[in-house]
Design a protein around this motif. Structure first.
Motif, PDB file in Angstrom:
ATOM      1  N   UNK A 180      10.787  11.708   8.740  1.00  0.00           N
ATOM      2  CA  UNK A 180       9.919  10.663   8.173  1.00  0.00           C
ATOM      3  C   UNK A 180      10.369  10.384   6.751  1.00  0.00           C
ATOM      4  N   UNK A 181      10.924   9.099   6.492  1.00  0.00           N
ATOM      5  CA  UNK A 181      11.473   8.752   5.178  1.00  0.00           C
ATOM      6  C   UNK A 181      11.295   7.240   4.953  1.00  0.00           C
ATOM      7  N   UNK A 182      10.652   6.747   3.898  1.00  0.00           N
ATOM      8  CA  UNK A 182      10.111   7.574   2.816  1.00  0.00           C
ATOM      9  C   UNK A 182       8.680   7.957   3.127  1.00  0.00           C
ATOM     10  N   UNK A 183       8.118   8.782   2.304  1.00  0.00           N
ATOM     11  CA  UNK A 183       6.718   9.194   2.528  1.00  0.00           C
ATOM     12  C   UNK A 183       5.787   8.023   2.214  1.00  0.00           C
ATOM     13  N   UNK A 184       4.571   8.048   2.708  1.00  0.00           N
ATOM     14  CA  UNK A 184       3.605   6.936   2.490  1.00  0.00           C
ATOM     15  C   UNK A 184       3.309   6.677   1.026  1.00  0.00           C
ATOM     16  N   UNK A 185       3.219   7.688   0.192  1.00  0.00           N
ATOM     17  CA  UNK A 185       2.890   7.471  -1.226  1.00  0.00           C
ATOM     18  C   UNK A 185       3.989   6.662  -1.910  1.00  0.00           C
ATOM     19  N   UNK A 186       5.188   6.969  -1.625  1.00  0.00           N
ATOM     20  CA  UNK A 186       6.299   6.244  -2.259  1.00  0.00           C
ATOM     21  C   UNK A 186       6.294   4.776  -1.864  1.00  0.00           C
ATOM     22  N   UNK A 187       6.064   4.560  -0.561  1.00  0.00           N
ATOM     23  CA  UNK A 187       6.040   3.150  -0.126  1.00  0.00           C
ATOM     24  C   UNK A 187       4.888   2.394  -0.757  1.00  0.00           C
ATOM     25  N   UNK A 188       3.783   3.037  -0.940  1.00  0.00           N
ATOM     26  CA  UNK A 188       2.625   2.387  -1.567  1.00  0.00           C
ATOM     27  C   UNK A 188       2.933   2.037  -3.034  1.00  0.00           C
ATOM     28  N   UNK A 189       3.586   2.961  -3.703  1.00  0.00           N
ATOM     29  CA  UNK A 189       3.916   2.707  -5.104  1.00  0.00           C
ATOM     30  C   UNK A 189       4.887   1.527  -5.214  1.00  0.00           C
ATOM     31  N   UNK A 190       5.868   1.488  -4.353  1.00  0.00           N
ATOM     32  CA  UNK A 190       6.836   0.390  -4.393  1.00  0.00           C
ATOM     33  C   UNK A 190       6.174  -0.959  -4.115  1.00  0.00           C
ATOM     34  N   UNK A 191       5.261  -0.957  -3.137  1.00  0.00           N
ATOM     35  CA  UNK A 191       4.552  -2.191  -2.824  1.00  0.00           C
ATOM     36  C   UNK A 191       3.680  -2.647  -3.992  1.00  0.00           C
TER      37      UNK A 191
END
Length: 731
Positions: free
Chosen positions: A21-32
């Motif tokens: 699983x890559x990337x983790x949900x927190x990282x994707x949320x931050x990028x969004x």
């Protein structure tokens, strides 16, 4: 997240599920979140920039105004005689103008909305029924106003509506042309952007969406100035009509009366050549002026000939200037007069209107343009029918001051040609082969014939080439019977016999003056003609004066056989010598006034005009100068001969010119012209002969005998002047 495609069940390597699983949900949320806030920052930044930086530009565009200037016409000066007979004047001309919005059909919706807002308060405008009633009232008021205008202007309503449709069609074409060019420019820009890359087109679309207001259909049209201006619908209305419209503004909303000025010539043909004409400038003449004034409603005028031209700076008015400020919809925001108009100054002529009219009638009779009433048959057994002249002129001048009392020229024309004549009127005037537009007083240079002999005599006596008391035997010809002859020899085959100067002048003996010129020589004779003012203009305050011609040159021409023969023709007013009637009058006045060459003028020196004008860049006044070398004794002998022309029984003018109650002195002239054409008839002189006051000249172009044709006209002229009290007491 176990139902994603990365589930270990689909892999053979046995890797742990979390590792896949890559990337983790927190990282994707931050990028969004970063992307969202970045876009929001860009939009808000752009909005802030638009509000802070572009607001001023938008407000400037909304508050933009245009300034235009409108000329306010003034009256030009009058031309009148000293007896207050008005020859030229401006009269008021009233025209009815209507605002475009009040003549438009159908009414402009935006303008109607503005009218409703002007009539109703904010609260009242919330009532749709009241708004509808107000709109209907505006339409009804417009229709009633149309009927009122048609009624006071005395034109049918249908004709008025046709005029309004014509104005609307013209304005609509202007507006459509402006907006069509604007639309074409926009389409050209879109087509140009279509050639750019995809990213550039996307950027342009985003920029346009953020900075360009939405289209609003018809209200987005450019409003041209003509749509917010007044337009003439009825011209040249009577004062009564103008007064009604001005006194009852409630009946005529959107209507105004504009006062202009129209040049008129109340006396028609009287002194037409002297008065001249003032007409509006042509399109090519007003191009620069219109650009400067931004006014198409006022067209200045210019003097074309006569006093109207010479005294242009005196007569012309200075228009005022009105400043008009309009908003972007071309509505008037300010209207103020920056400069008041200044009228032109009057010019007073020296002409006597009664004498001028009488002289013109005499010429009309001579040219058979009027019934023969004033010219009785000459009391002479030798009289014979004379040819009908092609044209003629009569000039009368005060011998001491140069004041022109009469300056008549025929045929003439009516000055109404320049104030609204028809094409047929112009065609008839131009079809007259006698050239009625030529001012024969100043612009007709003809061979003077025998009227030049007094000046030949003065030159010969002063040069000691002629003894006025010595007898000369005239055999009818100088050397050969075939040339240089007297008229009496051509008619009867005999000469004048023993002749003195007085008799030679009285009988117009050619051979006597041939002999004098032969002994005098060409150069001295020509030099004396120059002293008497021949071969140059007189300086009269009228335009287009001809200088005439004196052949040869005093300095450069050698005294050879050819020039000696030229002197013979010059001595009797033939050869290539030409002179204008005004030059002859001026020279005759010099004989009458004791040798002073005066400057003729038609404008009175008592007014301001002649003291403020220039001619040919020279200060002009009523100057006179004494002819150098001309003695009083010589003048006395010449006056004696000129008196004998009329008073002596053997004189050429005794039977045709002499009057019982006034002494006339003068000289007849029958000037030969081209073969097959009639002679020019001259008679020039002064009166009273014993106390000269007035010099005169009568010339009939191709009129025949000087004594019988021109002399009779001169007699009737002097008769009328004596009857009017110009000659003092009777003899």
């Amino acid at each position: 997240m176990h139902n994603q495609p990365l589930n270990p069940i689909f892999h053979d390597d046995g890797a742990a599920p979390d590792a896949l699983i890559d990337p983790p949900p927190v990282t994707r949320f931050v990028m969004l979140a970063i992307a969202f806030f970045a876009a929001t920052f860009i939009v808000l930044g752009r909005m802030g920039w638009v509000q802070g930086r572009l607001q001023e530009r938008y407000l400037d565009a909304l508050n933009a105004t245009t300034v235009e200037y409108e000329a306010i016409p003034a009256r030009d000066g009058r031309i009148l005689t000293e007896s207050s007979v008005v020859l030229a004047a401006d009269v008021d001309q009233y025209s009815v103008q209507m605002h475009y919005r009040w003549l438009q059909e159908p009414l402009d919706a935006t303008w109607v909305s503005r009218e409703v807002r002007r009539r109703l308060s904010r609260t009242e405008r919330r009532d749709p029924a009241l708004v509808e009633v107000t709109e209907a009232d505006i339409l009804s008021t417009r229709d009633e106003m149309w009927s009122a205008v048609a009624q006071v202007a005395a034109i049918p309503v249908t004709e008025l509506k046709d005029r309004l449709r014509t104005v609307q069609g013209r304005v609509q074409r202007i507006a459509d042309s402006v907006n069509r060019r604007r639309l074409q420019s926009t389409e050209d820009r879109i087509a140009t952007n279509g050639d750019d890359g995809l990213l550039i087109r996307i950027a342009s679309s985003i920029r346009a969406a953020l900075t360009t207001p939405a289209r609003r259909g018809q209200s987005d049209r450019i409003v041209v100035r003509e749509e917010e201006s007044f337009h003439e619908i009825v011209d040249d209305v009577p004062l009564e009509v103008a007064a009604v419209i001005r006194q009852q503004p409630h009946r005529f909303p959107g209507v105004r009366v504009v006062v202009g000025h129209r040049r008129t010539y109340p006396q028609g043909e009287l002194s037409a050549h002297v008065v001249g004409a003032r007409t509006p400038l042509m399109d090519e003449e007003t191009a620069d002026l219109k650009a400067a004034t931004q006014s198409g409603s006022w067209v200045p005028r210019r003097g074309r000939f006569g006093v109207e031209r010479t005294y242009e700076h005196q007569l012309k008015s200075v228009p005022g200037r009105r400043r008009i400020v309009r908003n972007r919809r071309m509505e008037v925001l300010e209207d103020e007069v920056e400069r008041e108009p200044v009228g032109g100054r009057d010019v007073v002529l020296t002409l006597n209107s009664d004498l001028q009219r009488h002289a013109e009638r005499l010429l009309d009779e001579a040219l058979t343009d009027a019934p023969q009433q004033l010219l009785p048959v000459a009391n002479s057994e030798e009289s014979r029918p004379q040819p009908v002249p092609k044209g003629g002129t009569i000039v009368v001048m005060d011998a001491a001051t140069g004041r022109l009392l009469v300056a008549a020229s025929a045929p003439r024309f009516s000055l109404s040609l320049f104030t609204g004549s028809s094409t047929d009127d112009w065609a008839a005037a131009n079809a007259d082969r006698r050239h009625p537009f030529i001012h024969r007083v100043t612009s007709m240079a003809l061979p003077p014939g025998s009227v030049i002999k007094p000046f030949t005599a003065a030159a010969a006596i002063e040069a000691k080439a002629l003894d006025p008391d010595a007898m000369f035997a005239c055999q009818g010809f100088l050397k050969s019977p075939d040339e240089h002859r007297c008229l009496i020899f051509r008619l009867y085959g005999s000469g004048h016999g023993d002749t003195t100067l007085t008799q030679a002048l009285a009988q117009s003996c050619n051979v006597y003056f041939f002999d004098a010129a032969q002994r005098l020589g060409f150069s001295p004779l020509r030099a004396w003609f120059d002293r008497f003012g021949f071969g140059r203009t007189t300086g009269v305050d009228l335009p287009f004066e001809e200088a005439g011609n004196v052949p040869g040159s005093v300095v450069t021409e050698p005294a050879n056989v050819r020039m000696d023969r030229e002197a013979l023709g010059l001595a009797i007013g033939q050869s290539s010598l030409t002179a204008t009637p005004l030059q002859i009058v001026r020279s005759m006045a010099a004989i009458a006034n004791g040798g002073w060459l005066v400057t003729p003028h038609v404008v009175s020196p008592d007014g301001t005009a002649r003291t403020t004008r220039d001619i040919d860049d020279r200060p002009h006044d009523i100057a006179r100068h004494r002819i150098p070398g001309l003695s009083g004794a010589v003048l006395d002998r010449i006056r004696e001969g000129l008196a004998a022309v009329v008073q002596a029984p053997y004189g050429t003018g005794y039977k045709t010119v002499r009057l019982e109650n006034v002494l006339i002195a003068g000289k007849s002239g029958t000037a030969e012209t081209a073969p097959g054409k009639q002679d020019h008839a001259w008679f020039a002189g002064y009166f009273p002969a014993d106390q000269p006051k007035y010099a005169f000249a009568v010339v009939l172009e191709h009129g025949g005998s000087g004594s019988q044709a021109a002399g009779v006209v001169a007699r009737e002229l002097v008769r009328e002047m004596h009857r009017s009290g110009f000659c003092g007491e009777s003899r």
